[in-house]
Design an enzyme around this catalytic site. Structure first.
Site, PDB file in Angstrom:
ATOM      1  N   ASP A  99      32.755  34.077  30.894  1.00 44.39           N
ATOM      2  CA  ASP A  99      32.185  32.992  31.695  1.00 44.39           C
ATOM      3  C   ASP A  99      30.918  32.424  31.067  1.00 44.39           C
ATOM      4  OD1 ASP A  99      30.929  35.392  32.207  1.00 44.39           O
ATOM      5  OD2 ASP A  99      30.915  35.180  34.394  1.00 44.39           O
ATOM      6  N   ASP A 133      28.977  39.352  29.974  1.00 45.69           N
ATOM      7  CA  ASP A 133      29.291  38.421  31.060  1.00 45.69           C
ATOM      8  C   ASP A 133      28.063  37.551  31.354  1.00 45.69           C
ATOM      9  OD1 ASP A 133      31.492  38.417  33.553  1.00 45.69           O
ATOM     10  OD2 ASP A 133      29.495  37.764  34.153  1.00 45.69           O
ATOM     11  N   HIS A 156      29.681  44.451  38.739  1.00 48.84           N
ATOM     12  CA  HIS A 156      28.724  44.289  39.841  1.00 48.84           C
ATOM     13  C   HIS A 156      28.761  45.460  40.822  1.00 48.84           C
ATOM     14  CE1 HIS A 156      27.506  40.350  38.641  1.00 48.84           C
ATOM     15  NE2 HIS A 156      28.715  39.821  38.801  1.00 48.84           N
TER      16      HIS A 156
END
Length: 343
Positions: A285, A196, A160
């Protein structure tokens, strides 16, 4: 497979995260590291090595110098200003405000350099980010030198983090640092594949106008999923990077069948791009039990993920990103790597 880990990645022990309108203990916690290590050890996946220290040069190859200096000194300045809690931004240069002036106040700079307010800065943040970067650089160096795969147990994660902004638990963009390291070592073109659940907006931003790094991401639809403001399918790159960015957003509830079809599409696109190295932003995740995600992959599915990644046939470095169902994170990471080694 060579595995890299540094205990220094655990010195960041934030106490606060803004989630669902409440301050809660962060989902991104040091215990994730121990669980991954346990999962790797249980399956005998390889030797765990300490990384070399690489200083700031790899960071500055992709990040703004003033931003890096801010991260280095933020916690000390925050405390000196008399703030009692952890450093959490509360204002940003939003659409109706100026974004061309960097404030003198540490509170103002915190907002200037932050992407979101869920990620606090606390003691040990800069040190952990530096160690995480060292893990990533040492892992990619191993792949560059030997052609054999490596896994970097990066914590905090990185995808990020933009060139001059932090958020989503990320401070330095480990995948971008690794990709740039490979280019600096003479590789002509590198692929970054982000699996992700959350879109790696920082990686996209860093390479969006470049054609020497292909960036592919499979993630939750940003219309309903963090980070909301980036990660749509029509974002294909700009300038020299036109056509070098591929986003494959998927709806909440996506199961393995639909997800792996997107993976196959991304792998085919990378294969056509004539890349010389693959950097995998390995978030697990996508697991059905993850508390802050919405896909439905099961633990055994991660074996197939690894197997398909191996089918690309590229020298590969895996760098840990997300995965917050902490009881299962070690199992799921280990299964990806096991699947890759089995091919």
């Amino acid at each position: 497979m060579r595995l890299y880990h540094s205990e220094t990645t655990k010195v960041r022990r934030a106490q606060t995260e803004l989630h669902d309108g409440a301050l809660v203990p962060p989902f991104e916690c040091p215990e994730r590291v121990d669980l991954v290590l346990a999962g790797l050890e249980e399956r005998g996946l390889g030797e765990v090595c300490a990384p070399n220290e690489h200083g700031l040069a790899p960071v500055l190859a992709v990040h703004d110098r003033d931003y890096v200096a801010f991260l280095e000194h933020c916690w000390t300045e925050w405390q000196a200003a008399g703030h009692a809690g952890e450093a959490i931004p509360n204002i940003w240069p939003a659409r109706t405000l100026r974004g061309d002036r960097i404030p003198d106040s540490v509170a103002g700079r915190l907002g200037y350099y932050a992407l979101a307010c869920e990620t606090s800065i606390c003691a040990g943040t800069f040190e952990a980010a530096m160690a995480s970067k060292d893990v990533a650089v040492s892992a990619v160096d191993h792949v560059l030198e030997t052609g054999t795969p490596a896994f970097g147990l990066c914590r905090p994660p990185g995808h990020h983090a933009a060139s001059d902004q932090f958020g989503g638990y990320c401070f330095f963009n480990n995948a971008a640092i690794a990709a740039q390291r490979a280019l600096d070592a003479g590789r002509r073109r590198v692929a970054v594949l982000d699996v992700d659940f959350h879109h790696g907006k920082g990686t996209q931003q860093i390479f969006y106008a470049r054609d020497d790094v292909l960036v592919a991401s499979i993630h939750g639809d940003p219309a309903v999923t963090f980070p909301y403001f980036l990660g749509y399918a029509d974002e294909r790159g700009e300038g020299a990077g036109e056509g070098c960015n591929l986003n494959l957003p998927l709806p909440p509830g996506t199961s393995m069948t639909r997800w792996v079809a997107a993976l196959d599409e991304a792998l085919a696109w990378i294969r056509e791009g004539d890349c010389e190295l693959l950097v995998v932003s390995l978030g697990v995740d996508t697991f059905a039990g993850d508390p802050i995600s919405a896909f439905r992959l099961e633990s055994d599915d991660f074996l197939e993920v690894g197997r398909r990644l191996a089918g690309l046939g590229l020298p590969t470095v895996f760098l840990l990103e997300g995965g917050y169902a902490v009881e299962e994170i070690g199992v799921n990471v280990a299964k990806v790597l096991s699947g890759f080694e089995r091919g």
